[in-house]
Write a protein that holds these residues in place. Structure first.
Motif, short mmCIF file in Angstrom:
data_model
loop_
_atom_site.label_atom_id
_atom_site.label_comp_id
_atom_site.label_asym_id
_atom_site.label_seq_id
_atom_site.Cartn_x
_atom_site.Cartn_y
_atom_site.Cartn_z
N PRO A 167 0.81 -1.23 0.00
CA PRO A 167 0.00 0.00 0.00
C PRO A 167 0.84 1.27 0.00
O PRO A 167 0.49 2.24 -0.69
CB PRO A 167 -0.82 -0.14 1.29
CG PRO A 167 -0.89 -1.60 1.54
CD PRO A 167 0.42 -2.15 1.08
N HIS A 194 2.16 1.99 -3.46
CA HIS A 194 1.07 2.43 -4.34
C HIS A 194 0.71 3.88 -4.04
O HIS A 194 0.44 4.68 -4.96
CB HIS A 194 -0.16 1.54 -4.15
CG HIS A 194 -0.04 0.20 -4.82
ND1 HIS A 194 -0.47 -0.97 -4.24
CD2 HIS A 194 0.47 -0.14 -6.03
CE1 HIS A 194 -0.24 -1.98 -5.05
NE2 HIS A 194 0.33 -1.50 -6.15
N GLU A 253 -4.76 -2.60 -4.55
CA GLU A 253 -4.76 -3.62 -3.51
C GLU A 253 -5.87 -4.63 -3.74
O GLU A 253 -5.69 -5.84 -3.55
CB GLU A 253 -4.91 -2.97 -2.14
CG GLU A 253 -3.66 -2.28 -1.63
CD GLU A 253 -2.52 -3.24 -1.42
OE1 GLU A 253 -2.70 -4.23 -0.69
OE2 GLU A 253 -1.43 -3.01 -2.00
N ARG A 287 -5.03 -8.56 -4.46
CA ARG A 287 -5.55 -9.60 -3.56
C ARG A 287 -6.47 -10.56 -4.30
O ARG A 287 -6.47 -11.76 -4.03
CB ARG A 287 -6.28 -8.95 -2.38
CG ARG A 287 -5.34 -8.20 -1.45
CD ARG A 287 -6.05 -7.57 -0.27
NE ARG A 287 -5.09 -6.82 0.52
CZ ARG A 287 -4.92 -6.98 1.82
NH1 ARG A 287 -5.61 -7.88 2.47
NH2 ARG A 287 -4.04 -6.25 2.47
#
Length: 314
Positions: A124, A127, A209, A213
């Motif tokens: 994260p 990003h 994300e 995932r």
């Protein structure tokens, strides 16, 4: 090959991976396509959102609407279909160039961080970093277009006040803003815009994300092409989260760019909004904004993903 030679070879290879190596026009074209598609479809909602945002209840020259439906009906009745598309030209230029440049810069920075390995997932924080850098670069290039779009959206059919300037299109607005306000006029609202970079950063972090995932769960590469439902869902969720957490800056930015009223600076705008309207003033137009930006983001990201995968043949 020895370990030292192997390490040296790896270092040499890495040194060849420069920032410019990762600039791909495909992301620019795909981003522009997504921005244009969503803007053409949803510009009327953008116009209404801006008019709601600048209405602080004290300006007699600002039209007052009781709701989204009333705004649509009133604008169409008083200004016709053209009224609903005031400012669409700079909006097309702004949205197209902003999305194109944003996706270009974001993917370039992201792949640079990955060292050229697009299969390597980022966390994260990375990003957020890539999205923030892309947002700042894009903002400095496109802010003049957003100033023009706001000014054109805030021209009403009623007689303008004595201190208001009438703009006859994007080029005329660019010329008159420079003539009356200089270069600084193009960058009104820049400071809250810089704070607003957090909006795009939160959105892209959430979107990436969710994609990562999802692909990890299905045990496929992170750049695997997904279906339309997945892209639409991830785009919608990421936009709602980002919009809800960063919306106040958009209100402040629109008010600073409004030619019908003048604030001293960002701090003055925030103080006056809080004094006269309370916390609710910072969320004026949020409902209209979510109604517009959520489907706009869905259209933009779906178009971008499909066009970029087609051009890159991934």
């Amino acid at each position: 090959m020895t370990a030292v030679a192997s390490a040296r070879s790896s270092t040499d290879l890495k040194s060849e991976v420069t920032f410019l190596n990762h600039v791909k026009y495909e992301h620019l074209v795909a981003g522009i396509s997504g921005g244009l598609a969503s803007t053409l479809i949803l510009h009327p909602l953008d116009l209404i959102k801006i008019r709601f945002a600048v209405n602080d209840g004290r300006q007699h020259s600002t039209p007052k609407y009781t709701g989204i439906r009333n705004a649509f009906a009133t604008i169409f009745q008083q200004e016709g279909l053209y009224g609903l598309y005031r400012g669409v030209t700079p909006n097309l230029w702004g949205a197209g160039s902003s999305w194109g440049l944003y996706f270009l810069f974001y993917n370039t920075v992201k792949v640079w961080i990955q060292g050229g390995n697009v299969q390597m997932p980022l966390g994260p924080a990375m990003h957020l970093l890539a999205a923030s850098e892309a947002g700042i670069l894009t903002l400095f290039i496109t802010n003049p277009l957003w100033v023009v779009k706001t000014r054109l959206c805030l021209q009403y059919s009623s007689s303008p006040s004595s201190h208001s300037i009438v703009y006859n299109g994007m080029v005329d607005a660019l010329r008159k803003i420079y003539a009356t306000e200089g270069l600084r006029g193009y960058y009104k609202g820049l400071i809250p815009g810089i704070f607003g970079v957090s909006h795009g950063a939160v959105q892209f972090m959430t979107y990436e994300e969710m994609k990562n995932r999802y692909n990890h769960y299905h045990n496929v590469p992170i750049n695997n092409k997904l279906g339309a439902i997945e892209y639409l869902t991830f785009a919608a969720v990421s936009k709602v989260i980002a919009a809800g957490s960063t919306y106040p800056y958009q209100v402040v930015r629109a008010r600073l760019q409004n030619q019908h009223y003048s604030y001293g600076n960002v701090s003055d705008c925030v103080k006056q909004t809080w004094h006269y309207e309370g916390w609710r003033g910072f969320y004026k137009g949020l409902g209209t904004n979510l109604l517009r930006v959520t489907p706009a983001t869905m259209i933009t990201f779906l178009t971008y993903e499909n066009v970029s995968h087609f051009l890159l043949k991934e």
